[in-house]
Design a protein around this motif. Structure first.
Motif, PDB file in Angstrom:
ATOM      1  N   PHE A  17     -49.823 -38.418  -1.196  1.00 14.21           N
ATOM      2  CA  PHE A  17     -47.899 -39.120  -1.578  1.00 14.21           C
ATOM      3  C   PHE A  17     -47.681 -40.138  -0.561  1.00 14.21           C
ATOM      4  N   GLY A  18     -48.935 -40.437   0.581  1.00 13.11           N
ATOM      5  CA  GLY A  18     -49.018 -41.473   1.531  1.00 13.11           C
ATOM      6  C   GLY A  18     -48.510 -42.995   0.856  1.00 13.11           C
ATOM      7  N   GLY A  19     -49.650 -42.937  -0.130  1.00 13.59           N
ATOM      8  CA  GLY A  19     -49.096 -44.705  -1.224  1.00 13.59           C
ATOM      9  C   GLY A  19     -47.957 -44.872  -1.743  1.00 13.59           C
ATOM     10  N   LEU A  20     -47.518 -43.304  -2.203  1.00 16.63           N
ATOM     11  CA  LEU A  20     -45.873 -43.684  -2.925  1.00 16.63           C
ATOM     12  C   LEU A  20     -44.641 -43.560  -2.189  1.00 16.63           C
ATOM     13  N   LYS A  21     -45.264 -43.092  -0.755  1.00 15.95           N
ATOM     14  CA  LYS A  21     -44.008 -43.284   0.358  1.00 15.95           C
ATOM     15  C   LYS A  21     -43.134 -43.628  -0.158  1.00 15.95           C
ATOM     16  N   ALA A  22     -42.992 -45.629   0.193  1.00 21.46           N
ATOM     17  CA  ALA A  22     -42.717 -46.125   0.648  1.00 21.46           C
ATOM     18  C   ALA A  22     -41.149 -46.795  -1.003  1.00 21.46           C
ATOM     19  N   ASP A  23     -41.876 -45.901  -2.007  1.00 24.69           N
ATOM     20  CA  ASP A  23     -41.039 -45.636  -3.902  1.00 24.69           C
ATOM     21  C   ASP A  23     -40.012 -44.611  -3.487  1.00 24.69           C
ATOM     22  N   TRP A  24     -40.802 -43.201  -2.959  1.00 27.24           N
ATOM     23  CA  TRP A  24     -39.872 -42.092  -2.497  1.00 27.24           C
ATOM     24  C   TRP A  24     -38.883 -42.304  -2.071  1.00 27.24           C
ATOM     25  N   GLN A  25     -38.754 -42.970  -0.593  1.00 30.14           N
ATOM     26  CA  GLN A  25     -38.088 -43.742   0.469  1.00 30.14           C
ATOM     27  C   GLN A  25     -36.614 -44.249  -0.182  1.00 30.14           C
ATOM     28  N   GLN A  26     -37.801 -45.275  -0.673  1.00 27.66           N
ATOM     29  CA  GLN A  26     -36.723 -46.889  -1.252  1.00 27.66           C
ATOM     30  C   GLN A  26     -35.536 -45.835  -2.316  1.00 27.66           C
ATOM     31  N   ARG A  27     -35.543 -44.722  -2.924  1.00 30.36           N
ATOM     32  CA  ARG A  27     -34.840 -43.982  -4.008  1.00 30.36           C
ATOM     33  C   ARG A  27     -34.138 -42.550  -3.248  1.00 30.36           C
ATOM     34  N   HIS A  28     -34.755 -42.129  -2.051  1.00 31.94           N
ATOM     35  CA  HIS A  28     -33.761 -40.859  -1.198  1.00 31.94           C
ATOM     36  C   HIS A  28     -32.253 -41.811  -1.083  1.00 31.94           C
ATOM     37  N   VAL A  29     -31.758 -40.655  -1.512  1.00 34.63           N
ATOM     38  CA  VAL A  29     -30.373 -40.901  -1.589  1.00 34.63           C
ATOM     39  C   VAL A  29     -29.763 -40.192  -0.513  1.00 34.63           C
ATOM     40  N   TRP A  30     -30.299 -39.216   0.460  1.00 29.91           N
ATOM     41  CA  TRP A  30     -29.698 -38.732   2.008  1.00 29.91           C
ATOM     42  C   TRP A  30     -30.800 -39.221   2.987  1.00 29.91           C
ATOM     43  N   GLN A  31     -31.297 -40.340   2.982  1.00 31.09           N
ATOM     44  CA  GLN A  31     -32.047 -41.452   3.498  1.00 31.09           C
ATOM     45  C   GLN A  31     -31.214 -41.668   4.539  1.00 31.09           C
ATOM     46  N   GLY A  32     -31.073 -41.419   6.058  1.00 27.77           N
ATOM     47  CA  GLY A  32     -30.024 -41.901   7.174  1.00 27.77           C
ATOM     48  C   GLY A  32     -29.421 -40.967   7.608  1.00 27.77           C
ATOM     49  N   GLN A  33     -28.463 -39.893   6.644  1.00 23.73           N
ATOM     50  CA  GLN A  33     -27.408 -39.318   6.329  1.00 23.73           C
ATOM     51  C   GLN A  33     -27.809 -38.282   7.072  1.00 23.73           C
ATOM     52  N   GLN A  34     -26.396 -37.402   7.534  1.00 23.27           N
ATOM     53  CA  GLN A  34     -26.390 -36.247   7.668  1.00 23.27           C
ATOM     54  C   GLN A  34     -26.632 -34.570   6.552  1.00 23.27           C
ATOM     55  N   VAL A  35     -27.831 -34.007   6.508  1.00 22.28           N
ATOM     56  CA  VAL A  35     -27.398 -33.359   5.547  1.00 22.28           C
ATOM     57  C   VAL A  35     -27.533 -31.813   6.850  1.00 22.28           C
ATOM     58  N   GLN A  36     -27.716 -30.964   5.319  1.00 20.47           N
ATOM     59  CA  GLN A  36     -28.385 -29.459   6.128  1.00 20.47           C
ATOM     60  C   GLN A  36     -28.996 -28.838   5.152  1.00 20.47           C
ATOM     61  N   LEU A  37     -29.749 -28.103   6.002  1.00 17.38           N
ATOM     62  CA  LEU A  37     -30.732 -27.370   5.483  1.00 17.38           C
ATOM     63  C   LEU A  37     -30.596 -26.347   5.437  1.00 17.38           C
ATOM     64  N   LEU A  38     -30.471 -25.857   3.492  1.00 13.63           N
ATOM     65  CA  LEU A  38     -30.071 -24.382   3.477  1.00 13.63           C
ATOM     66  C   LEU A  38     -30.943 -23.413   3.069  1.00 13.63           C
ATOM     67  N   ASP A  39     -31.067 -21.862   3.432  1.00 20.39           N
ATOM     68  CA  ASP A  39     -32.411 -21.233   3.503  1.00 20.39           C
ATOM     69  C   ASP A  39     -31.596 -19.930   3.738  1.00 20.39           C
ATOM     70  N   GLU A  40     -32.019 -19.245   2.483  1.00 18.67           N
ATOM     71  CA  GLU A  40     -30.713 -17.974   2.486  1.00 18.67           C
ATOM     72  C   GLU A  40     -31.994 -16.790   3.032  1.00 18.67           C
ATOM     73  N   ALA A  41     -32.908 -17.896   4.319  1.00 23.65           N
ATOM     74  CA  ALA A  41     -33.399 -15.918   5.025  1.00 23.65           C
ATOM     75  C   ALA A  41     -33.491 -16.691   6.461  1.00 23.65           C
ATOM     76  N   ALA A  42     -32.427 -18.179   6.681  1.00 23.70           N
ATOM     77  CA  ALA A  42     -31.490 -18.296   8.095  1.00 23.70           C
ATOM     78  C   ALA A  42     -30.880 -19.327   7.761  1.00 23.70           C
ATOM     79  N   SER A  43     -29.887 -19.303   8.696  1.00 27.00           N
ATOM     80  CA  SER A  43     -29.004 -19.808  10.024  1.00 27.00           C
ATOM     81  C   SER A  43     -28.972 -21.653   8.670  1.00 27.00           C
ATOM     82  N   PRO A  44     -27.951 -22.273   8.020  1.00 26.69           N
ATOM     83  CA  PRO A  44     -28.110 -23.677   7.755  1.00 26.69           C
ATOM     84  C   PRO A  44     -28.691 -25.171   9.051  1.00 26.69           C
ATOM     85  N   VAL A  45     -29.421 -25.760   8.674  1.00 28.13           N
ATOM     86  CA  VAL A  45     -29.841 -26.523   9.882  1.00 28.13           C
ATOM     87  C   VAL A  45     -29.290 -27.793   9.260  1.00 28.13           C
ATOM     88  N   LEU A  46     -28.793 -28.108  10.779  1.00 28.20           N
ATOM     89  CA  LEU A  46     -28.005 -29.109  10.595  1.00 28.20           C
ATOM     90  C   LEU A  46     -28.587 -30.683  10.865  1.00 28.20           C
TER      91      LEU A  46
END
Length: 272
Positions: A201-230
């Motif tokens: 994946f390292g060879g494709l990471k730059a292409d993925w990051q370029q299209r990553h919609v949440w890059q540098g943004q505040q997000v929350q990680l939702l997991d059914e087994a744990a509380s959300p992580v901000l």
């Protein structure tokens, strides 16, 4: 008759037609399940099953993938890799890059990627799901096989869904013909998977990051087994793990659903 005509598809694939063994079905339980059964019987790498209808289409974490024949394109691709399973970390992200490239080659605009396996469409700043990826891995004496299942909305879903969804028709000036869509995606997948086999994946990471919609943004990680992580989304590392900057430092996330947290919103809700 299935909506995919194999003669027309072969013409669209051109020089790459020999790389794929495509079977078009009116209906099956799941293209991935059907292809997995064929793989167990020795189907070659490059085998593809595309179906108009799925009675038990699968999405990530056991979700059902709904599709309508005229409004969607659902198919699975068998690919084989040498080496252990550990070398394939980040494969679903690499597949996302291939799908985005393929759609962009057809004139699609506003296509983005969401970790770990969704293709999104930007609709005036609102992200809607355009396609999903489900990768299932297994090892045998020949190495590691990947069953790559893909569901793409050609038209916006008519049914009410718990998350925003979009169709390729909303990303293009004119909706491409379905054989052209399937051929473009398969060609990009072949090129990207070969690159992934050599560089990871390292060879494709730059292409993925370029299209990553949440890059540098505040997000929350939702997991059914744990509380959300901000935290602030820093993208992915060379292994495809999500990097999340939290109050406790940078965390490396290997599984979960990421949902954008708009300013002023409360915790919870469904992942985009």
């Amino acid at each position: 008759m299935p909506l995919i005509d194999l003669v027309l598809l072969k013409a669209r694939l051109g020089e790459l037609a020999g790389r794929f063994d495509v079977d078009a079905l009116d209906e099956c339980d799941s293209t991935s399940s059907e292809l997995m059964r064929r793989a167990d019987r020795g189907a070659p790498a490059g085998s593809v099953v595309v179906a108009d209808r799925q009675s038990a289409g699968r999405g990530r974490r056991g979700r059902q993938w709904l599709s309508a024949p005229e409004a969607s394109l659902t198919f699975s691709l068998l690919w084989r890799f040498t080496g252990p399973l550990s070398r394939l970390s980040g494969l679903s992200l690499a597949v996302g890059v291939a799908l985005a490239r393929g759609l962009e080659s057809l004139g699609a605009q506003g296509v983005g990627l969401k970790w770990p396996n969704d293709v999104l469409l930007d609709q005036d700043g609102r992200q809607a799901k355009l396609a999903g990826v489900l990768v299932e891995l297994a090892s045998d004496r020949r190495g590691t096989q990947a069953i790559i299942g893909i569901g793409l909305n050609l038209l916006p879903p008519a049914e009410e869904l718990p998350f925003p969804a979009a169709g390729l028709s909303q990303a293009c000036y004119r909706l491409p013909e379905r054989h052209a869509v399937l051929a473009a995606l398969l060609c990009e997948l072949a090129e990207t998977l070969e690159r992934f086999a050599g560089d990871g994946f390292g060879g494709l990471k730059a292409d993925w990051q370029q299209r990553h919609v949440w890059q540098g943004q505040q997000v929350q990680l939702l997991d059914e087994a744990a509380s959300p992580v901000l935290g602030t989304c820093l993208g992915a590392d060379d292994d495809g793990a999500l990097l999340l900057e939290t109050a406790a430092g940078v965390e490396r996330i290997l599984a979960g659903d990421v949902s954008l947290r708009p300013a002023g919103s409360t915790l919870g809700g469904r992942p985009a």
